[in-house]
Design a protein around this motif. Structure first.
Motif, PDB file in Angstrom:
ATOM      1  N   LYS A   1       0.849  -1.202   0.000  1.00  0.00           N
ATOM      2  CA  LYS A   1       0.000   0.000   0.000  1.00  0.00           C
ATOM      3  C   LYS A   1       0.883   1.250   0.000  1.00  0.00           C
ATOM      4  O   LYS A   1       0.587   2.233  -0.680  1.00  0.00           O
ATOM      5  CB  LYS A   1      -0.921   0.020   1.233  1.00  0.00           C
ATOM      6  CG  LYS A   1      -1.860   1.224   1.239  1.00  0.00           C
ATOM      7  CD  LYS A   1      -2.833   1.237   2.412  1.00  0.00           C
ATOM      8  CE  LYS A   1      -3.779   2.439   2.304  1.00  0.00           C
ATOM      9  NZ  LYS A   1      -4.722   2.556   3.437  1.00  0.00           N
ATOM     10  N   GLY A   2       1.997   1.181   0.718  1.00  0.00           N
ATOM     11  CA  GLY A   2       2.913   2.318   0.773  1.00  0.00           C
ATOM     12  C   GLY A   2       3.470   2.664  -0.603  1.00  0.00           C
ATOM     13  O   GLY A   2       3.497   3.829  -1.007  1.00  0.00           O
ATOM     14  N   PHE A   3       3.906   1.646  -1.339  1.00  0.00           N
ATOM     15  CA  PHE A   3       4.431   1.898  -2.688  1.00  0.00           C
ATOM     16  C   PHE A   3       3.323   2.449  -3.592  1.00  0.00           C
ATOM     17  O   PHE A   3       3.528   3.384  -4.365  1.00  0.00           O
ATOM     18  CB  PHE A   3       5.000   0.606  -3.289  1.00  0.00           C
ATOM     19  CG  PHE A   3       6.293   0.160  -2.666  1.00  0.00           C
ATOM     20  CD1 PHE A   3       7.432   0.960  -2.737  1.00  0.00           C
ATOM     21  CD2 PHE A   3       6.382  -1.053  -1.997  1.00  0.00           C
ATOM     22  CE1 PHE A   3       8.637   0.558  -2.173  1.00  0.00           C
ATOM     23  CE2 PHE A   3       7.586  -1.472  -1.425  1.00  0.00           C
ATOM     24  CZ  PHE A   3       8.711  -0.668  -1.507  1.00  0.00           C
ATOM     25  N   ASP A   4       2.140   1.871  -3.447  1.00  0.00           N
ATOM     26  CA  ASP A   4       1.003   2.310  -4.258  1.00  0.00           C
ATOM     27  C   ASP A   4       0.684   3.786  -3.967  1.00  0.00           C
ATOM     28  O   ASP A   4       0.422   4.568  -4.883  1.00  0.00           O
ATOM     29  CB  ASP A   4      -0.216   1.428  -3.947  1.00  0.00           C
ATOM     30  CG  ASP A   4      -1.367   1.684  -4.904  1.00  0.00           C
ATOM     31  OD1 ASP A   4      -1.110   1.836  -6.123  1.00  0.00           O
ATOM     32  OD2 ASP A   4      -2.523   1.748  -4.437  1.00  0.00           O
ATOM     33  N   GLU A   5       0.750   4.164  -2.695  1.00  0.00           N
ATOM     34  CA  GLU A   5       0.471   5.560  -2.332  1.00  0.00           C
ATOM     35  C   GLU A   5       1.494   6.503  -2.941  1.00  0.00           C
ATOM     36  O   GLU A   5       1.148   7.595  -3.412  1.00  0.00           O
ATOM     37  CB  GLU A   5       0.456   5.707  -0.806  1.00  0.00           C
ATOM     38  CG  GLU A   5      -0.796   5.143  -0.161  1.00  0.00           C
ATOM     39  CD  GLU A   5      -0.828   5.386   1.324  1.00  0.00           C
ATOM     40  OE1 GLU A   5      -1.931   5.458   1.892  1.00  0.00           O
ATOM     41  OE2 GLU A   5       0.251   5.503   1.948  1.00  0.00           O
ATOM     42  N   LEU A   6       2.756   6.084  -2.943  1.00  0.00           N
ATOM     43  CA  LEU A   6       3.802   6.946  -3.516  1.00  0.00           C
ATOM     44  C   LEU A   6       3.500   7.221  -4.982  1.00  0.00           C
ATOM     45  O   LEU A   6       3.737   8.314  -5.492  1.00  0.00           O
ATOM     46  CB  LEU A   6       5.173   6.281  -3.358  1.00  0.00           C
ATOM     47  CG  LEU A   6       5.716   6.240  -1.929  1.00  0.00           C
ATOM     48  CD1 LEU A   6       6.886   5.269  -1.822  1.00  0.00           C
ATOM     49  CD2 LEU A   6       6.130   7.638  -1.471  1.00  0.00           C
ATOM     50  N   ARG A   7       2.926   6.225  -5.653  1.00  0.00           N
ATOM     51  CA  ARG A   7       2.557   6.425  -7.056  1.00  0.00           C
ATOM     52  C   ARG A   7       1.351   7.350  -7.154  1.00  0.00           C
ATOM     53  O   ARG A   7       1.355   8.310  -7.925  1.00  0.00           O
ATOM     54  CB  ARG A   7       2.262   5.071  -7.713  1.00  0.00           C
ATOM     55  CG  ARG A   7       2.184   5.130  -9.228  1.00  0.00           C
ATOM     56  CD  ARG A   7       2.167   3.745  -9.847  1.00  0.00           C
ATOM     57  NE  ARG A   7       1.024   2.943  -9.399  1.00  0.00           N
ATOM     58  CZ  ARG A   7       0.795   1.706  -9.850  1.00  0.00           C
ATOM     59  NH1 ARG A   7       1.632   1.134 -10.720  1.00  0.00           N
ATOM     60  NH2 ARG A   7      -0.248   1.037  -9.417  1.00  0.00           N
ATOM     61  N   HIS A   8       0.341   7.117  -6.286  1.00  0.00           N
ATOM     62  CA  HIS A   8      -0.825   8.020  -6.242  1.00  0.00           C
ATOM     63  C   HIS A   8      -0.393   9.459  -6.019  1.00  0.00           C
ATOM     64  O   HIS A   8      -0.987  10.393  -6.525  1.00  0.00           O
ATOM     65  CB  HIS A   8      -1.750   7.611  -5.100  1.00  0.00           C
ATOM     66  CG  HIS A   8      -2.711   6.522  -5.448  1.00  0.00           C
ATOM     67  ND1 HIS A   8      -3.689   6.657  -6.410  1.00  0.00           N
ATOM     68  CD2 HIS A   8      -2.840   5.267  -4.952  1.00  0.00           C
ATOM     69  CE1 HIS A   8      -4.380   5.538  -6.493  1.00  0.00           C
ATOM     70  NE2 HIS A   8      -3.887   4.675  -5.624  1.00  0.00           N
ATOM     71  N   LEU A   9       0.656   9.618  -5.213  1.00  0.00           N
ATOM     72  CA  LEU A   9       1.104  10.960  -4.832  1.00  0.00           C
ATOM     73  C   LEU A   9       2.033  11.571  -5.877  1.00  0.00           C
ATOM     74  O   LEU A   9       2.590  12.643  -5.687  1.00  0.00           O
ATOM     75  CB  LEU A   9       1.811  10.899  -3.468  1.00  0.00           C
ATOM     76  CG  LEU A   9       0.879  10.570  -2.298  1.00  0.00           C
ATOM     77  CD1 LEU A   9       1.689  10.136  -1.073  1.00  0.00           C
ATOM     78  CD2 LEU A   9      -0.001  11.769  -1.970  1.00  0.00           C
TER      79      LEU A   9
END
Lengths: 383, 383
Positions: A217-225
């Motif tokens: 989820k952390g990696f996914d959030e970095l992409r969202h951001l």
């Protein structure tokens, strides 16, 4: 239950990290806590990402290999992240007492953060739990209650107390959403420590798997951001279990959609991932889905492979770790030989628990060497 | 032997820290290593400086109190700093093997950094050394050789090997100048973590005392480098020993100029500072001189006070530490009651070793509580 954020607002805000805050709390804007003053911290997070090329050479793996040293958190395991966030959230909710079920690391971690917060802590542990881990948890002043039967029974006791007395349940499974939120920060740190890029593969020892879900989820959030291009693939998440207790790996190998609990006796040196998932098989299913969705996989190691990997990381890297952690090291040899790891791939193995957690049991493993033998070794080496 | 630097040149250079380097190595310009590629690091240093106000309130000490968590270094003790610098220097000198004498923490630390460097490591330990510490050192692949008699005999063996075989001797006393140089970095970090100021008092558990000398030199260097006004007084350095083995404190209390070795049997739970200084009494004298010159002092605690302090830091702060470390906590109560600590003073207590180092021995101290008693406690708490 899952925590959601308004990523667009966060991305615009810009101030995603607050460097003045301790450890993982510099990511406060991405964590489920409202007030800074409710932070309960012992300096968790900010663990080293150590390049370990020599070990890669020994395995003949032509990869760029790093260790994320989660065993170096204050209480000696990766559980300090969820415990810090979970106890902080409990404090913000006005709780004076927390409860947890754990087979070891999370017990000590929650007891430590409860002590820091001035809260009472009730810990249910399986009767078979390593005495060293029980002593550590009790030393923080927690009320440690041994429960007969496997971990699931302790899990039920904590659940019962939470419902009957209204104590926040810090049990770090998917039961508690703060766990996954805290585990996200491992991904943020790896991204920053690699100079602002994703690794290709992340390898994690797996019991039920919140750390894998959280990191993903952390990696996914970095992409969202917008920290990486929108088309940038996320790292492949690989989970490792012991051949002695591999409910999730079994489902992966069988191509099952659902994980089923592990029955039969379990005898492994990797106690931290010895979880039959009785009663919460769905947690395992979520982990299985994450491994598949990420393009990763689940595998298992024999007891011999786990012990060999433990000695490898200790003697070639210099990190003392419990066998459970070393499964993330031993897996690399297998994954390279099977061709899963591509040449030049950036690989991160997460060490989850400190070797201290296992010292007691080593007494039965390490043969004490007599002085005479030692001197012979010395003289041989000096010839 | 002491290492000197051209502070004026350094002060002009400006680039005193290299933030891109790991742990304490960001202070490379102030450390005795020529080439960056010789750095042997496991992520040591950069340990938390934790405010512990609740504990100050319990003691009734009206001070601004911090803990410097040196026990959170990779191998579990403050000895990782000298071992990292010492092994790096040995690598730069082209050594393939190092030798050390230690009663515990330094043995594990040097074994760990030698493993990281790919060097052989020979460790001489007193036969009475805690098995847990021996197991840890051996796990890194070091050749661990128990020596009969007290620590001084192990010290002599290491000295002998160094002279006969030419192996760098990492024994972290004043014998090895890199020790004091590495220990300086604790002072740099405290200065930075306090927002660019000195504490008034620094309290350190003392065996022979290189950490006190090193930290004091670090503060002195910061003044030389113009980081604080030239007239700014340096922190008062306070050393703590066990009543069971207090050669330096005895000399301080008697007003002696010289420290004399401690004879008589020693029985203390603070094994890390149980050093009679036989054969290197002058190391103790240097420490005594530093405590006096800094306006600090030497004191001692009883076994009861040490154990009470251990429980205090564990249950009120949440840091699991070996009793040796807790002497720096218990000393505060004494120093406040005696009026040594002024109201509002900024005080830093250094925790030197992790509680894991002592877990084995606790089995004899903690009375295992039966499930029935535990449940009674639980019910009482939930009324």
């Amino acid at each position: 239950m899952e925590v959601k954020y308004d990523y667009d607002a966060l991305a615009q805000d810009g101030r995603l990290t607050l460097p003045e805050l301790p450890g993982l709390w510099k990511y406060l804007p991405l964590l489920p806590l409202q007030q800074e003053e409710n932070i309960v911290s012992l300096g968790e997070g900010g663990t080293p990402l150590l390049r370990c090329q020599r070990m890669a050479d020994i395995y003949g793996a032509q990869i760029e290999w790093y260790i994320k040293a989660e065993h170096l958190n204050p209480s000696g395991s990766f559980k300090d992240r969820p415990s810090s966030v979970g106890v902080s959230a409990a404090k913000e909710a006005g709780a004076e007492k927390v409860v947890i079920a754990s087979s070891g690391n999370a017990a000590a971690a929650t007891a430590a953060y409860s002590a820091r917060a001035g809260m009472e802590c009730v810990v249910f542990v399986p009767e078979s739990t390593d005495p060293g881990k029980v002593i550590q948890a009790a030393s923080y002043g927690a009320t440690v209650i041994p429960v007969t039967g496997n971990y699931s029974h302790s899990y039920d006791m904590a659940d019962l107390c939470a419902k009957r007395f209204g104590w926040p349940n810090i049990t770090s499974t998917f039961l508690n959403p703060y766990t996954v939120e805290a585990d996200k920060t491992v991904a943020y740190e790896i991204f920053e420590q690699l100079g602002g890029r994703f690794p290709d593969v992340v390898i994690i020892p797996i019991a039920s798997g919140p750390l894998m879900i959280g990191a993903y989820k952390g990696f996914d959030e970095l992409r969202h951001l917008g920290r990486v291009p929108a088309q940038q693939p996320l790292p492949a998440m690989v989970g490792v279990q012991s051949e002695q207790c591999m409910p999730i790996t079994r489902a992966y190998l069988n191509g099952d959609a659902q994980v089923h609990c592990w029955d039969g006796t379990i005898s492994t040196i990797a106690g931290g991932i010895s979880d039959p998932l009785v009663g919460y098989e769905n947690d395992g299913t979520l982990t299985l889905q994450t491994a598949r969705a990420s393009g990763g996989m689940m595998l298992c190691l024999t007891e011999g492979e786990i012990w060999q990997a433990t000695q490898m990381v200790e003697t070639k890297v210099g990190y003392y770790c419990e066998p459970t952690s070393a499964t993330a090291i031993g897996a690399v040899s297998k994954l390279w030989n099977e061709g899963f790891l591509k040449k030049g791939a950036t690989v991160v193995s997460v060490l989850t628990g400190h070797g201290f957690k296992y010292t007691g049991r080593r007494c039965n493993i390490l043969q004490p060497i007599s002085k005479v033998e030692q001197l012979e070794i010395l003289l041989k080496k000096t010839q």
